[in-house]
Scaffold this active site. Sequence first.
Site, PDB file in Angstrom:
ATOM      1  N   TYR A 289       6.688  28.551 -13.837  1.00  0.00           N
ATOM      2  CA  TYR A 289       5.497  28.023 -13.172  1.00  0.00           C
ATOM      3  C   TYR A 289       5.834  27.288 -11.884  1.00  0.00           C
ATOM      4  O   TYR A 289       6.886  26.656 -11.777  1.00  0.00           O
ATOM      5  CB  TYR A 289       4.691  27.121 -14.114  1.00  0.00           C
ATOM      6  CG  TYR A 289       5.448  26.028 -14.822  1.00  0.00           C
ATOM      7  CD1 TYR A 289       6.280  26.315 -15.896  1.00  0.00           C
ATOM      8  CD2 TYR A 289       5.310  24.707 -14.450  1.00  0.00           C
ATOM      9  CE1 TYR A 289       6.967  25.317 -16.569  1.00  0.00           C
ATOM     10  CE2 TYR A 289       5.971  23.697 -15.117  1.00  0.00           C
ATOM     11  CZ  TYR A 289       6.801  24.002 -16.176  1.00  0.00           C
ATOM     12  OH  TYR A 289       7.469  23.000 -16.844  1.00  0.00           O
TER      13      TYR A 289
ATOM     14  N   ASP B  49       7.493  13.753 -26.785  1.00  0.00           N
ATOM     15  CA  ASP B  49       6.170  14.279 -27.154  1.00  0.00           C
ATOM     16  C   ASP B  49       5.725  13.737 -28.513  1.00  0.00           C
ATOM     17  O   ASP B  49       4.543  13.498 -28.743  1.00  0.00           O
ATOM     18  CB  ASP B  49       6.191  15.802 -27.147  1.00  0.00           C
ATOM     19  CG  ASP B  49       6.310  16.345 -25.723  1.00  0.00           C
ATOM     20  OD1 ASP B  49       6.573  17.551 -25.579  1.00  0.00           O
ATOM     21  OD2 ASP B  49       6.161  15.555 -24.768  1.00  0.00           O
TER      22      ASP B  49
HETATM   23  C1  LIG Z   1       9.680  18.683 -15.915  1.00  0.00           C
HETATM   24  C2  LIG Z   1      11.079  18.528 -15.396  1.00  0.00           C
HETATM   25  C3  LIG Z   1      12.119  18.148 -16.228  1.00  0.00           C
HETATM   26  N1  LIG Z   1      13.383  18.026 -15.715  1.00  0.00           N
HETATM   27  C4  LIG Z   1      14.456  17.648 -16.647  1.00  0.00           C
HETATM   28  C5  LIG Z   1      14.224  16.336 -17.363  1.00  0.00           C
HETATM   29  C6  LIG Z   1      14.853  16.556 -18.709  1.00  0.00           C
HETATM   30  O1  LIG Z   1      16.239  16.212 -18.663  1.00  0.00           O
HETATM   31  C7  LIG Z   1      14.749  18.054 -18.957  1.00  0.00           C
HETATM   32  C8  LIG Z   1      13.621  18.421 -19.906  1.00  0.00           C
HETATM   33  O2  LIG Z   1      12.450  17.781 -19.428  1.00  0.00           O
HETATM   34  P1  LIG Z   1      11.144  17.761 -20.330  1.00  0.00           P
HETATM   35  O3  LIG Z   1      11.524  17.476 -21.753  1.00  0.00           O
HETATM   36  O4  LIG Z   1      10.143  16.842 -19.658  1.00  0.00           O
HETATM   37  O5  LIG Z   1      10.659  19.263 -20.227  1.00  0.00           O
HETATM   38  P2  LIG Z   1       9.276  19.856 -20.794  1.00  0.00           P
HETATM   39  O6  LIG Z   1       8.958  19.234 -22.122  1.00  0.00           O
HETATM   40  O7  LIG Z   1       9.372  21.317 -20.691  1.00  0.00           O
HETATM   41  O8  LIG Z   1       8.215  19.296 -19.749  1.00  0.00           O
HETATM   42  C9  LIG Z   1       7.360  20.149 -19.021  1.00  0.00           C
HETATM   43  O9  LIG Z   1       6.417  20.628 -19.942  1.00  0.00           O
HETATM   44  C10 LIG Z   1       5.106  20.835 -19.522  1.00  0.00           C
HETATM   45  C11 LIG Z   1       4.592  22.090 -20.192  1.00  0.00           C
HETATM   46  C12 LIG Z   1       4.832  20.800 -18.074  1.00  0.00           C
HETATM   47  O10 LIG Z   1       3.859  21.364 -17.583  1.00  0.00           O
HETATM   48  C13 LIG Z   1       5.679  19.968 -17.209  1.00  0.00           C
HETATM   49  O11 LIG Z   1       6.177  20.725 -16.118  1.00  0.00           O
HETATM   50  C14 LIG Z   1       6.812  19.328 -17.897  1.00  0.00           C
HETATM   51  O12 LIG Z   1       6.366  18.077 -18.387  1.00  0.00           O
HETATM   52  O13 LIG Z   1      14.497  18.636 -17.663  1.00  0.00           O
HETATM   53  C15 LIG Z   1      13.667  18.261 -14.382  1.00  0.00           C
HETATM   54  O14 LIG Z   1      14.824  18.123 -13.943  1.00  0.00           O
HETATM   55  N2  LIG Z   1      12.651  18.621 -13.548  1.00  0.00           N
HETATM   56  C16 LIG Z   1      11.359  18.777 -13.995  1.00  0.00           C
HETATM   57  O15 LIG Z   1      10.460  19.140 -13.195  1.00  0.00           O
END
Ligand SMILES: Cc1cn([C@H]2C[C@H](O)[C@@H](COP(=O)(O)OP(=O)(O)O[C@H]3O[C@H](C)C(=O)[C@H](O)[C@H]3O)O2)c(=O)[nH]c1=O
Length: 182
Positions: free
Chosen positions: A132, A169
């Site tokens: 995305y 979450d």
């Molecule tokens: C979102 C993001 C995360 N990260 C790093 C931070 C953490 O070390 C790792 C996993 O992050 P997170 O657990 O927040 O990832 P998701 O749970 O997939 O979060 C996403 O999930 C939902 C569906 C969304 O729409 C957002 O883009 C975003 O919140 O990636 C980054 O380096 N850059 C980023 O843009």
Amino acid sequence: MQVRQTPIDGLLMIEPARFGDDRGWFEETWNAQRYAAAGIGCDWVQDNHSMSSAVGTLRGLHYQKPPNAQAKLVRCTRGKIWDVAVDYRPQSPTYLKYFGIELDPQSGTQLFIPSGFLHGFVTLEPNSELQYKCSAPYAPESDGAIRWNDPDIGIDWPLEGDPVLSAKDEAAPLTSDVASPF
Ligand SMILES: Cc1cn([C@H]2C[C@H](O)[C@@H](COP(=O)(O)OP(=O)(O)O[C@H]3O[C@H](C)C(=O)[C@H](O)[C@H]3O)O2)c(=O)[nH]c1=O
């Protein structure tokens, strides 16, 4: 390319034109001029790609607070997911209303999610991948989340059993605990 309205103003479904031949197919997954003509005018600054191994992996409900709020253009490039966006704009007549849709590589369907929405998804197949575009860069200091099963939103997730969740979450607040920043 076809753009379809959803019951929530500004949240749009896109069916890119897919050109098939005896080798397979080709489609444009983003075209600034073509999408702007359809009302999707965004200067994307970041592409994201996540893979979730288990069926029932649920990521969400996430947002970034202003001034780092993100619009997103979402598509599933492997497996199958159920993607959901929640209107988190208190002045909107559809505040806390949600819209969910199945996304997979076979359809190529995309979901355009304006800023001011919560975004999440749950996987329906193993090893599902989401790609995305984001209209603002990652800003951890602006990171926000709402609990996936918030009763005031009442999302009917296509889940069999408990979801696979990150600790973040698992511990996310409810909309009754925090004020929307939009
Ligand atoms: C979102 C993001 C995360 N990260 C790093 C931070 C953490 O070390 C790792 C996993 O992050 P997170 O657990 O927040 O990832 P998701 O749970 O997939 O979060 C996403 O999930 C939902 C569906 C969304 O729409 C957002 O883009 C975003 O919140 O990636 C980054 O380096 N850059 C980023 O843009």
